[in-house]
Each structure stands twice: as C-alpha cells, then as structure tokens.
Design a protein around this motif. Structure first.
Motif, PDB file in Angstrom:
ATOM      1  N   ALA A  70       0.835  -1.188   0.000  1.00  0.00           N
ATOM      2  CA  ALA A  70       0.000   0.000   0.000  1.00  0.00           C
ATOM      3  C   ALA A  70       0.877   1.247   0.000  1.00  0.00           C
ATOM      4  N   SER A  71       0.276   2.376  -0.399  1.00  0.00           N
ATOM      5  CA  SER A  71       1.031   3.627  -0.399  1.00  0.00           C
ATOM      6  C   SER A  71       0.090   4.806  -0.261  1.00  0.00           C
ATOM      7  N   ALA A 128      -5.027   1.026   6.160  1.00  0.00           N
ATOM      8  CA  ALA A 128      -3.632   1.427   6.373  1.00  0.00           C
ATOM      9  C   ALA A 128      -3.323   2.712   5.616  1.00  0.00           C
ATOM     10  N   GLU A 129      -3.806   2.799   4.380  1.00  0.00           N
ATOM     11  CA  GLU A 129      -3.568   4.018   3.595  1.00  0.00           C
ATOM     12  C   GLU A 129      -4.237   5.226   4.233  1.00  0.00           C
ATOM     13  N   GLU A 130      -5.467   5.045   4.711  1.00  0.00           N
ATOM     14  CA  GLU A 130      -6.171   6.148   5.377  1.00  0.00           C
ATOM     15  C   GLU A 130      -5.448   6.576   6.646  1.00  0.00           C
ATOM     16  N   ARG A 172       8.281   2.319   4.626  1.00  0.00           N
ATOM     17  CA  ARG A 172       9.344   3.181   4.101  1.00  0.00           C
ATOM     18  C   ARG A 172       8.698   4.502   3.702  1.00  0.00           C
ATOM     19  N   SER A 173       9.284   5.616   4.165  1.00  0.00           N
ATOM     20  CA  SER A 173       8.675   6.914   3.927  1.00  0.00           C
ATOM     21  C   SER A 173       9.725   7.932   3.504  1.00  0.00           C
ATOM     22  N   ARG A 203       6.815  23.313  -1.848  1.00  0.00           N
ATOM     23  CA  ARG A 203       5.861  22.207  -1.721  1.00  0.00           C
ATOM     24  C   ARG A 203       6.553  21.130  -0.885  1.00  0.00           C
ATOM     25  N   VAL A 204       5.918  20.744   0.188  1.00  0.00           N
ATOM     26  CA  VAL A 204       6.440  19.677   1.035  1.00  0.00           C
ATOM     27  C   VAL A 204       5.598  18.442   0.748  1.00  0.00           C
ATOM     28  N   GLU A 205       6.294  17.335   0.489  1.00  0.00           N
ATOM     29  CA  GLU A 205       5.610  16.079   0.196  1.00  0.00           C
ATOM     30  C   GLU A 205       6.060  15.020   1.195  1.00  0.00           C
ATOM     31  N   TRP A 206       5.085  14.289   1.714  1.00  0.00           N
ATOM     32  CA  TRP A 206       5.357  13.195   2.647  1.00  0.00           C
ATOM     33  C   TRP A 206       4.680  11.968   2.066  1.00  0.00           C
ATOM     34  N   SER A 207       5.452  10.970   1.737  1.00  0.00           N
ATOM     35  CA  SER A 207       4.893   9.786   1.099  1.00  0.00           C
ATOM     36  C   SER A 207       5.415   8.537   1.787  1.00  0.00           C
TER      37      SER A 207
END
Length: 139
Positions: free
Chosen positions: A2-3, A118-120, A85-86, A101-105
């Motif tokens: 999932a991501s 889990a994604e939510e 892993r993030s 732009r800040v991205e957190w993935s």
C-alpha cells in the motif's frame, strides 16, 4: 504493498522549510504529536516519543541535503503495518518565488487491517502533520 502521499504548498522558500524540517531529529520542532526525538547510532536512528508516551523507532535510509529529501523506515511502532518506508521532501514551486511544496509519502504492507485502512491511517498522519507544519511556518 500500500502507499499514500500528502503535500502542502507553503509561502516560504524551500531552503527555509528544509532548515526547519530537514534534520532527522527535528520533528519536535514542528510536529506537536512528537514532543521528543532522540538520535542514536550517529544520527542514523531516531527514537520518537508521541504525546501518549508511545515509542516509535525509525532508521534513516537515505539523506540528500541538496535535493532536500530524506527517506526512513520504521523499525518499531504501534502501527498495523510492516515494511514501512517513507520520504519527506521539500521542492520549489515552479513560477512562484519563495514558495515550497512539502511532500510526505510512504509505502507499507498492512498487517491485520485492510490496505484501505492502512492508507487512510498514514494519509491522515501525513496530512495532519503537514497542516501543523503550515501553522508553524505561518506563525
């Protein structure tokens, strides 16, 4: 696997944002949910304590100061996932000076919950954290 990804645009230069969030031990500087961060192994691990006293242990996997990005894995946490892993990164916003732009993935394997749950969960964590970052840089 999932991501999820969350992002926020800020009226602050990427360098200024990176100065605030780019240190692996800097979460307490902008994220009230994590009031304590203790670095170990020469800065390669961080032991986080959340507001409820829960402990999260994470390992730095990659750090790129020039690209304003770092990637980490969770080694211990009360989350229903494995293989977490993030990446947290700061980018320029094309055509808008002094904006970022800040991205957190993240990617992960759900454990005992559905992929959607889990994604939510992590989308909410990322989005709430980035909203808090926005409040911090605007104050």
């Amino acid at each position: 696997m999932a991501s999820t990804t969350a992002s926020v645009d800020l009226p602050v230069s990427p360098d200024a944002v990176w100065k605030l969030i780019g240190g692996f031990g800097s979460l307490p500087d902008w994220l009230a949910y994590i009031p304590e961060s203790e670095l170990g192994e020469g800065g390669r691990t961080r032991r986080l304590t959340n507001q409820d006293g829960g402990v999260i242990v994470e390992r730095l996997l990659a750090f790129d100061h020039a690209a304003r990005s770092y990637t980490y894995a969770i080694e211990q946490a009360p989350f229903p996932v494995t293989a977490y892993r993030s990446t947290l990164s700061v980018h320029e916003v094309s055509g808008i000076p002094d904006a970022s732009r800040v991205e957190w993935s993240g990617t992960f394997t759900p454990a005992g919950v559905s992929e959607r749950e889990a994604e939510e969960l992590f989308h909410t964590i990322y989005a709430d954290g980035l909203a808090e970052l926005e409040r911090t840089v605007r104050s």
